[in-house]
Structure formats: C-alpha cells, structure tokens
Write an enzyme that holds these catalytic residues in place. Structure first.
Site, PDB file in Angstrom:
ATOM      1  N   LYS A 126       0.847  -1.199   0.000  1.00 32.82           N
ATOM      2  CA  LYS A 126       0.000   0.000   0.000  1.00 32.82           C
ATOM      3  C   LYS A 126       0.875   1.239   0.000  1.00 32.82           C
ATOM      4  CE  LYS A 126      -2.061   2.515   3.101  1.00 32.82           C
ATOM      5  NZ  LYS A 126      -1.971   3.822   2.399  1.00 32.82           N
TER       6      LYS A 126
ATOM      7  N   GLY B 280       7.190   5.304   7.645  1.00 35.15           N
ATOM      8  CA  GLY B 280       6.240   6.393   7.843  1.00 35.15           C
ATOM      9  C   GLY B 280       6.480   7.047   9.187  1.00 35.15           C
ATOM     10  N   SER B 281       5.425   7.623   9.726  1.00 34.01           N
ATOM     11  CA  SER B 281       5.577   8.388  10.971  1.00 34.01           C
ATOM     12  C   SER B 281       5.746   7.474  12.175  1.00 34.01           C
ATOM     13  CB  SER B 281       4.338   9.273  11.166  1.00 34.01           C
ATOM     14  OG  SER B 281       3.198   8.444  11.290  1.00 34.01           O
TER      15      SER B 281
ATOM     16  N   GLU C 125      10.506   1.785   9.871  1.00 36.59           N
ATOM     17  CA  GLU C 125      11.408   2.899   9.543  1.00 36.59           C
ATOM     18  C   GLU C 125      10.621   4.177   9.772  1.00 36.59           C
ATOM     19  OE1 GLU C 125      14.470   2.223   8.800  1.00 36.59           O
ATOM     20  OE2 GLU C 125      14.260   0.075   8.483  1.00 36.59           O
TER      21      GLU C 125
ATOM     22  N   CYS D 133      13.430  11.930   5.113  1.00 35.46           N
ATOM     23  CA  CYS D 133      13.592  11.537   6.524  1.00 35.46           C
ATOM     24  C   CYS D 133      15.025  11.770   6.986  1.00 35.46           C
ATOM     25  CB  CYS D 133      13.197  10.088   6.709  1.00 35.46           C
ATOM     26  SG  CYS D 133      14.072   8.999   5.582  1.00 35.46           S
TER      27      CYS D 133
ATOM     28  N   GLU E 185       9.660  16.440  15.115  1.00 32.64           N
ATOM     29  CA  GLU E 185       9.885  16.397  13.663  1.00 32.64           C
ATOM     30  C   GLU E 185       8.983  17.406  12.956  1.00 32.64           C
ATOM     31  OE1 GLU E 185       8.565  12.881  11.400  1.00 32.64           O
ATOM     32  OE2 GLU E 185      10.498  12.937  10.375  1.00 32.64           O
TER      33      GLU E 185
HETATM   34  P1  NAD Z   1       2.259   8.165   7.822  1.00 29.09           P
HETATM   35  O1  NAD Z   1       2.704   7.363   8.987  1.00 29.09           O
HETATM   36  O2  NAD Z   1       1.117   9.075   7.983  1.00 29.09           O
HETATM   37  O3  NAD Z   1       1.857   7.173   6.616  1.00 29.09           O
HETATM   38  C1  NAD Z   1       2.769   6.253   6.072  1.00 29.09           C
HETATM   39  C2  NAD Z   1       1.982   5.107   5.464  1.00 29.09           C
HETATM   40  O4  NAD Z   1       1.331   4.392   6.497  1.00 29.09           O
HETATM   41  C3  NAD Z   1       0.875   5.550   4.514  1.00 29.09           C
HETATM   42  O5  NAD Z   1       0.791   4.599   3.458  1.00 29.09           O
HETATM   43  C4  NAD Z   1      -0.355   5.505   5.394  1.00 29.09           C
HETATM   44  O6  NAD Z   1      -1.538   5.327   4.664  1.00 29.09           O
HETATM   45  C5  NAD Z   1      -0.059   4.313   6.264  1.00 29.09           C
HETATM   46  N1  NAD Z   1      -0.697   4.317   7.575  1.00 29.09           N
HETATM   47  C6  NAD Z   1      -1.004   5.380   8.363  1.00 29.09           C
HETATM   48  N2  NAD Z   1      -1.606   4.958   9.493  1.00 29.09           N
HETATM   49  C7  NAD Z   1      -1.636   3.604   9.435  1.00 29.09           C
HETATM   50  C8  NAD Z   1      -2.127   2.590  10.303  1.00 29.09           C
HETATM   51  N3  NAD Z   1      -2.713   2.881  11.477  1.00 29.09           N
HETATM   52  N4  NAD Z   1      -2.012   1.302   9.921  1.00 29.09           N
HETATM   53  C9  NAD Z   1      -1.425   0.980   8.759  1.00 29.09           C
HETATM   54  N5  NAD Z   1      -0.966   1.897   7.880  1.00 29.09           N
HETATM   55  C10 NAD Z   1      -1.059   3.189   8.218  1.00 29.09           C
HETATM   56  O7  NAD Z   1       3.553   8.898   7.305  1.00 29.09           O
HETATM   57  P2  NAD Z   1       3.656   9.950   6.103  1.00 29.09           P
HETATM   58  O8  NAD Z   1       3.076  11.234   6.585  1.00 29.09           O
HETATM   59  O9  NAD Z   1       3.149   9.319   4.848  1.00 29.09           O
HETATM   60  O10 NAD Z   1       5.237  10.083   5.935  1.00 29.09           O
HETATM   61  C11 NAD Z   1       6.028  10.986   6.636  1.00 29.09           C
HETATM   62  C12 NAD Z   1       6.738  10.282   7.774  1.00 29.09           C
HETATM   63  O11 NAD Z   1       7.524   9.200   7.276  1.00 29.09           O
HETATM   64  C13 NAD Z   1       7.721  11.190   8.488  1.00 29.09           C
HETATM   65  O12 NAD Z   1       7.598  10.978   9.869  1.00 29.09           O
HETATM   66  C14 NAD Z   1       9.082  10.697   8.000  1.00 29.09           C
HETATM   67  O13 NAD Z   1      10.160  10.930   8.868  1.00 29.09           O
HETATM   68  C15 NAD Z   1       8.823   9.245   7.845  1.00 29.09           C
HETATM   69  N6  NAD Z   1       9.791   8.623   6.954  1.00 29.09           N
HETATM   70  C16 NAD Z   1      10.728   7.779   7.487  1.00 29.09           C
HETATM   71  C17 NAD Z   1      11.672   7.194   6.666  1.00 29.09           C
HETATM   72  C18 NAD Z   1      12.707   6.245   7.212  1.00 29.09           C
HETATM   73  O14 NAD Z   1      13.355   5.568   6.417  1.00 29.09           O
HETATM   74  N7  NAD Z   1      12.893   6.151   8.509  1.00 29.09           N
HETATM   75  C19 NAD Z   1      11.660   7.470   5.301  1.00 29.09           C
HETATM   76  C20 NAD Z   1      10.690   8.340   4.801  1.00 29.09           C
HETATM   77  C21 NAD Z   1       9.750   8.911   5.635  1.00 29.09           C
END
Ligand code: NAD
Length: 479
Positions: A172, A225-226, A247, A281, A383
C-alpha cells in the site's frame, strides 16, 4: 481527472465498495484524480491472490526471478519521463528531483535486489559429529506500507527485496501519492511478473493499511512512515507475532566544525536541509556549528538559502516545489509559528509563498532558517519534515554531541570535520542508525539502513533486507 485502480492478481480493479478519495496536485492545490478508498475486502482479495501465487513464485529458478525483477527495473527506466511527471504531480517535488533521484533509484532498487537474490546464501556450521545448515525460506505473503515523501523510491525499496527473497506482496503506497505505484502495475505485467505475486491496494492508513497489518495470513510488515503510525502498527502486529521492520521519523543533527572543508560543507548543508522541500527523513533540520565558524556560516548559509528558487515544479530553474498536502502545509506553518513563540528569530523565510496562476492555490513555503532557540525546545525536539532548519553555535565537541543526542529520534547524523579522531569518536557516540562524515545521502545499497530510539526498529538494505524477508531454519545432522 485520472481515476486509478487497485492492482490485484495482475489486473487493475476498482475498490469493491465503489468508494474513492480525492487526489490533489500540491503545485496547484487542485483535485487531479480519484483513488480507491479500499477496505478489508480489497485486502482480502489481494491476500487471496498473493497466497495463490505462493510458493510457485519462490520455486521459480533463481535466474528466472532475477530476469523478471531486472525487467521491472528496465521498465521503470523506459518510463522515466512519465513516472517523473507523475511523481512530481502527486507530491509537488520538482520534476528534476523526480527524474534524477526518485525514479532512477526506484529502478536501481529492483536491479540491486535482482542481483542480490543470485548471491544470497546461508550459513553452515560444522563440528565434530555434527553438521548444521541454515535454510532461509521466504515468509509467504508480506505487507509493505510506504509514505509520500519518496513515493516509488521507498515503495520499491520494500517490494524489491520482498519479491527477491521469494515472497508474494500486498503493498500500500501513501494515499497522498498513489500514482507511480499505480503505474508500476502495468510495468510489472510487461516485465512478466506472474499475476498475484505483487498486489497494490490504495487507500487510507487506518482503513486499508490497518487491514494489511491485521490480516492473519500476512506474515511480516515492512513499514516506513511516521513514528505515530509505526507505534499503532506495532501495537496491532506485535501480539500476532509478525515480523516487523519499522522505519520511522527523524530529527537529524548536522555537526559542523571549524576545520571542515567549508565550501563542500556549505553546498551540502543547503541540500541536506532543503532537498525535496526538507521532506526527506534524512534531512538535517538541526544545524550545530562550532562557535568560531558560526558568524561566517550564518551569513553564507542564510544568503544561499535566500537564493533558492521556489515555484512551478516543472521549471528546471526552481530548486523547491510545493509541500505535499494542505494538511502538511498547515502543519509546517504551525511549526514556524511555534518557533517564533519559543523565541526563535527568523533569518530567512518563515511564511507561505504566493505564486502566480495556475499555481496560486498551491502549497509553497519559503525555505526557513531560524536561530536563537535552545536545543531542548519543541522546535528542536519534534519532527517538522519541511523546509525549516535551525542553527545554533556550540563550544566543545561534548556539547555538540549532547545536543545532537538530545531528541527522542535517532535516524541519521552528519558530521563535518577533517579531524579523524573526532570523526570516529562522534560516529561511535552519536545515537543514530546512519552517520555521514563529510557527505550526505551517499547510499551504498549494501549497507544497513534504519534508526534507533523513536526512529524505528529493524534494518533494511542489502542482506539485512533479504534476511528480514526470510525465516531462518536450522537443520542439524548428527555424525
Ligand atoms: P504516515 O505514517 O502518515 O503514513 C505512512 C503510510 O502508512 C501511509 O501509506 C499511510 O496510509 C499508512 N498508515 C497510516 N496509518 C496507518 C495505520 N494505522 N495502519 C497501517 N498503515 C497506516 O507517514 P507519512 O506522513 O506518509 O510520511 C512521513 C513520515 O515518514 C515522516 O515521519 C518521515 O520521517 C517518515 N519517513 C521515514 C523514513 C525512514 O526511512 N525512517 C523514510 C521516509 C519517511
């Protein structure tokens, strides 16, 4: 208006519930298309297709699996222009960034793991009277969930090793940037990927994403993600004993010493704070500078940041495009307001930018540099993930290290010095998964990638990823 579909069992299909979400173009702030608002029924279909394709996929000759993944890599490059345009339209990043960073790296991810699968091997342990060997077997069906900042780049960074290790995937992408993942489906079909081996379901995190995490037949979750969503995923998946690679967020420090190669440091520091609108990130958002260098650095850095051009992502003259969404735009502006309340002085930027039509409703923020804050304030602890950096002077190495390690995050850190002893000392003591010395974002795909503290658990990259996507089984023969 583009309506995209899920990719299940090799076919583009609408969501079963018939519901869609608006997709926006951040550069114009307007609706550009519709994406499926998928739910657990679509995930069920995807898991069924993936289960049916396994283990036939893992039983293919290695060369055959390699060839298909290489074909996907080639297919991505053949579609470079279309994919770069889609990535830019979805995310607001400049077409130049998408063309030179995101899409080539997505192709490289498939190429790298296509060759990795040819060389992946497992251990054997010999002792008098016994021979043990390790089988590293694919897990079956795995879930890959990715964010919006480097959409196809990070989606493929998960999918490629998962497939290379012989798994079938339910993926996804972020609902904010679904387009390139949608285009990937056709590229996979043209590459000869058997139906069901990769399934891509679009939709919201708490709905489609959570259905992936909760599904009994999905054996592992690779999530980027976050930190907030990562902890929610861990809460659900941990009691199910799923393998997890998380991550998460970062708040990365740059430590700049007076003995560094100044021009190289300055060039790179501008990039490392503002590339992709600061939405990487690994971007350095807290810049700590040795006191003797601080006045010179402040003057030059602010001047360079003032000269960055922001606007139409299609114009190669622009360094920055729009930030990814209205919600994120408001969040970043809120963080700048907070920095002011905390006593920060805005040296440049600090506000939204108004563009001429047709970009007048787009989400543009001036690259912002702030000074005068303590390293312990919220601005320097939380962040922001936008075009905002703070600068601060330090006296001693120990002070720089303490400030660098003071946040709950630990993804990456960058050190600028020509003092070898200092570089090694800091590399050893910085709380981060990656430390760059005199460079930034230089990535060798064989190296482990991941964070410590609230930046995540597990490592991706190279053999780490191949090991994550396989289960080790020990087999012992007696003499
Ligand atoms: P997000 O956590 O809102 O979403 C990331 C993904 O997770 C999306 O596909 C979203 O639909 C899904 N998601 C959200 N809630 C979920 C849940 N409860 N269950 C399952 N899936 C869920 O993050 P974002 O706003 O898309 O991305 C930004 C964040 O990602 C920032 O915090 C950034 O630091 C982080 N990031 C980390 C890395 C790394 O390698 N550590 C790389 C890129 C981005």
């Amino acid at each position: 208006m583009q309506v995209i579909h899920n990719y299940i069992n090799g076919k583009n299909v609408p969501p079963k519930n018939g519901q869609y979400i608006d997709n926006f173009n951040p550069s114009t702030g307007t609706v550009s298309g519709k994406i499926p608002d998928s739910d657990s029924e679509d995930i069920e279909d995807a898991v069924r297709a993936a289960s049916a394709a396994f283990p036939a996929w893992s039983n293919l000759p290695l060369e055959h699996r390699h060839d298909i993944l290489r074909n996907i890599s080639d297919g991505i490059l053949q579609n470079l222009d279309a994919l770069a345009a889609a990535e830019s339209a979805d995310s607001g990043k400049t077409v130049t960034t998408a063309r030179t960073v995101d899409i080539p790296r997505s192709a490289l991810n498939f190429k790298f793991f296509a060759t990795a699968l040819l060389h992946f091997s497992s251990e054997s342990h010999h002792a008098p009277g016994s021979l043990s060997y390790t089988l590293r077997q694919p897990l079956g069906v795995v879930g890959c969930i990715s964010p919006w900042n480097l959409p196809l780049y990070l989606f493929s960074w998960k999918i490629a090793p998962a497939l290379a290790a012989g798994n079938c995937v339910v993926g996804k992408p972020s609902e904010v940037t679904p387009l390139t993942a949608y285009l990937l489906g056709d590229i996979c079909n043209a590459a000869g990927l058997p139906p069901g081996v990769l399934n891509i379901v679009h939709g919201l995190g708490p709905r489609a994403g959570e259905a992936i995490v909760r599904h009994q037949k999905i054996k592992a979750i690779s999530f980027t993600g976050s930190t907030r969503a990562g902890s929610e995923i861990a809460r659900i998946a941990a009691p199910m004993f799923k393998k997890m690679s998380l991550e998460l967020g970062g708040k990365n420090p740059n430590l700049i010493f007076a003995d560094c190669d100044y021009e190289k440091m300055l060039d790179t520091t501008v990039r490392s704070s503002f590339n992709n609108q600061g939405q990487i990130c690994l971007c350095g958002s807290r810049i700590y500078v040795e006191k003797s260098l601080y006045p010179r650095f402040k003057k030059d850095f602010v001047e360079r940041v003032k000269n960055l051009k922001v606007g139409n992502p299609n114009d190669p003259a622009n360094n920055l495009g729009a930030v990814v969404s209205k919600m994120h735009f408001e969040k970043v502006l809120g963080c700048i307001d907070l920095a002011k309340q905390e006593g920060g002085q805005i040296l440049t930027g600090g506000s939204a930018l108004q563009m001429p039509a047709p970009f007048d409703k787009g989400w543009y923020i001036a690259p912002t540099v702030i000074e005068g804050l303590s390293h312990e304030c919220r601005t320097n602890q939380e962040e922001i993930f936008g075009p905002v950096a703070t600068i601060q002077a330090f006296d001693a190495d120990s002070e720089a290290l303490e400030m660098a390690n003071s946040t709950p995050y630990g993804l990456s850190a960058t050190v600028w010095t020509n003092n070898l002893q200092r570089a090694h000392y800091l590399a050893e003591n910085l709380q981060a998964g990656i430390v760059w010395v005199n460079t930034w974002m230089l990535r060798d795909l064989r190296t482990p990638f991941g964070g410590v503290k609230n930046s995540g658990v597990g490592r991706e990259g190279g053999w780490e990823a191949m090991r994550f996507f396989t289960e080790a089984k020990n087999v012992t023969f007696g003499g």
